[in-house]
Design a protein around this motif. Structure first.
Motif, PDB file in Angstrom:
ATOM      1  N   GLY A  38      -2.128  34.173   6.508  1.00 54.35           N
ATOM      2  CA  GLY A  38      -1.377  33.240   7.412  1.00 54.35           C
ATOM      3  C   GLY A  38       0.093  33.193   6.577  1.00 54.35           C
ATOM      4  O   GLY A  38       0.272  33.620   5.613  1.00 54.35           O
ATOM      5  N   TYR A  39       1.026  32.865   7.430  1.00 54.66           N
ATOM      6  CA  TYR A  39       2.497  32.657   7.223  1.00 54.66           C
ATOM      7  C   TYR A  39       2.990  31.326   7.461  1.00 54.66           C
ATOM      8  O   TYR A  39       2.720  31.031   8.493  1.00 54.66           O
ATOM      9  N   ILE A  40       3.810  30.562   6.771  1.00 55.88           N
ATOM     10  CA  ILE A  40       4.359  29.589   7.283  1.00 55.88           C
ATOM     11  C   ILE A  40       6.092  29.693   6.760  1.00 55.88           C
ATOM     12  O   ILE A  40       6.295  30.359   5.854  1.00 55.88           O
ATOM     13  N   ASN A  41       6.648  29.309   7.829  1.00 57.41           N
ATOM     14  CA  ASN A  41       8.187  29.235   7.574  1.00 57.41           C
ATOM     15  C   ASN A  41       8.331  27.932   6.729  1.00 57.41           C
ATOM     16  O   ASN A  41       8.634  26.737   7.586  1.00 57.41           O
ATOM     17  N   SER A  42       8.649  27.784   5.568  1.00 59.58           N
ATOM     18  CA  SER A  42       8.806  26.462   4.902  1.00 59.58           C
ATOM     19  C   SER A  42       9.965  25.978   5.286  1.00 59.58           C
ATOM     20  O   SER A  42      10.205  24.729   5.226  1.00 59.58           O
ATOM     21  N   GLU A  43      11.174  26.498   5.425  1.00 62.54           N
ATOM     22  CA  GLU A  43      12.357  25.777   5.895  1.00 62.54           C
ATOM     23  C   GLU A  43      12.018  25.249   7.065  1.00 62.54           C
ATOM     24  O   GLU A  43      12.539  24.076   7.429  1.00 62.54           O
ATOM     25  N   ARG A  44      11.603  25.830   8.089  1.00 70.04           N
ATOM     26  CA  ARG A  44      11.287  25.109   9.425  1.00 70.04           C
ATOM     27  C   ARG A  44      10.372  24.126   9.389  1.00 70.04           C
ATOM     28  O   ARG A  44      10.690  23.086  10.058  1.00 70.04           O
ATOM     29  N   VAL A  45       9.482  23.885   8.230  1.00 69.87           N
ATOM     30  CA  VAL A  45       8.524  22.773   7.986  1.00 69.87           C
ATOM     31  C   VAL A  45       9.440  21.781   7.545  1.00 69.87           C
ATOM     32  O   VAL A  45       9.480  20.668   8.106  1.00 69.87           O
ATOM     33  N   MET A  46      10.232  21.983   6.518  1.00 70.27           N
ATOM     34  CA  MET A  46      11.052  20.858   5.864  1.00 70.27           C
ATOM     35  C   MET A  46      12.245  20.381   6.834  1.00 70.27           C
ATOM     36  O   MET A  46      12.681  19.559   6.562  1.00 70.27           O
ATOM     37  N   ARG A  47      12.581  21.079   7.842  1.00 64.80           N
ATOM     38  CA  ARG A  47      13.312  20.666   9.028  1.00 64.80           C
ATOM     39  C   ARG A  47      12.835  20.068  10.100  1.00 64.80           C
ATOM     40  O   ARG A  47      13.345  19.125  10.544  1.00 64.80           O
TER      41      ARG A  47
END
Length: 177
Positions: A38-47
């Motif tokens: 799995g992959y998560i875009n941490s920048e998008r999560v934090m935004r």
């Protein structure tokens, strides 16, 4: 004849080794193919996540008065500087010195308050960010365990969109409040 025999022996050993390496590679490919990524875009999560948005709003609310005060002080300083520049030829030396000292003192106070503001804002942002990151990591771990992920990656150069679970993380954070 002996040379041919030795060459044949080396050939058989090399061939056997090649077959062994290929078999090993095949087994590792099979194991790799069964691994769930799995992959998560941490920048998008934090935004975009609810906890991150709430943290940003808290910071803005807590620091808006000080920011407005600093903006007002900057305008006052600018006006004082223009007044000093425009009227400097019409003022006496004593008057010019007094206004120049007043400007310098106001500028020092402004610089100090601005520096304190940035330090306080950065400290607060780091505190809020740490709590959001902790919550995000908990949610990622829950998703990984409940959906049997073997590996979840963050911040990679490229990831196939089919393994992107960013939306799941953002939704879980919104549901968890």
């Amino acid at each position: 004849m002996r040379v041919v025999s030795q060459l044949m022996e080396k050939y058989v050993k090399a061939r056997a080794f090649s077959v062994f390496v290929l078999a090993l590679m095949g087994a590792s490919q099979l194991a790799f193919a069964e691994t769930k990524f799995g992959y998560i875009n941490s920048e998008r999560v934090m935004r975009e996540s609810a906890p991150a948005v709430r943290a940003q709003k808290r910071i803005e609310n807590d620091f808006s008065k000080r920011d407005q005060e600093l903006q007002r002080m900057a305008k006052d300083l600018e006006a004082l500087q223009k007044d000093l520049e425009n009227a400097s030829t019409k003022m006496s030396d004593a008057e010019r010195q007094r206004k120049s000292s007043s400007f310098s003192e106001t500028d020092r106070v402004f610089q100090r308050k601005q520096r304190e503001f940035r330090e306080d804002l950065n400290l607060r942002r780091n505190e809020e960010l740490a709590s959001v990151v902790e919550r995000v990591n908990q949610v990622i771990k829950q998703i990984a365990e409940s959906e049997s992920y073997d590996v979840i990656l963050q911040d990679v150069v490229y990831a196939n969109p089919r393994i992107d679970i960013t939306d799941k993380v953002i939704k879980a954070l919104a549901d968890g409040k």
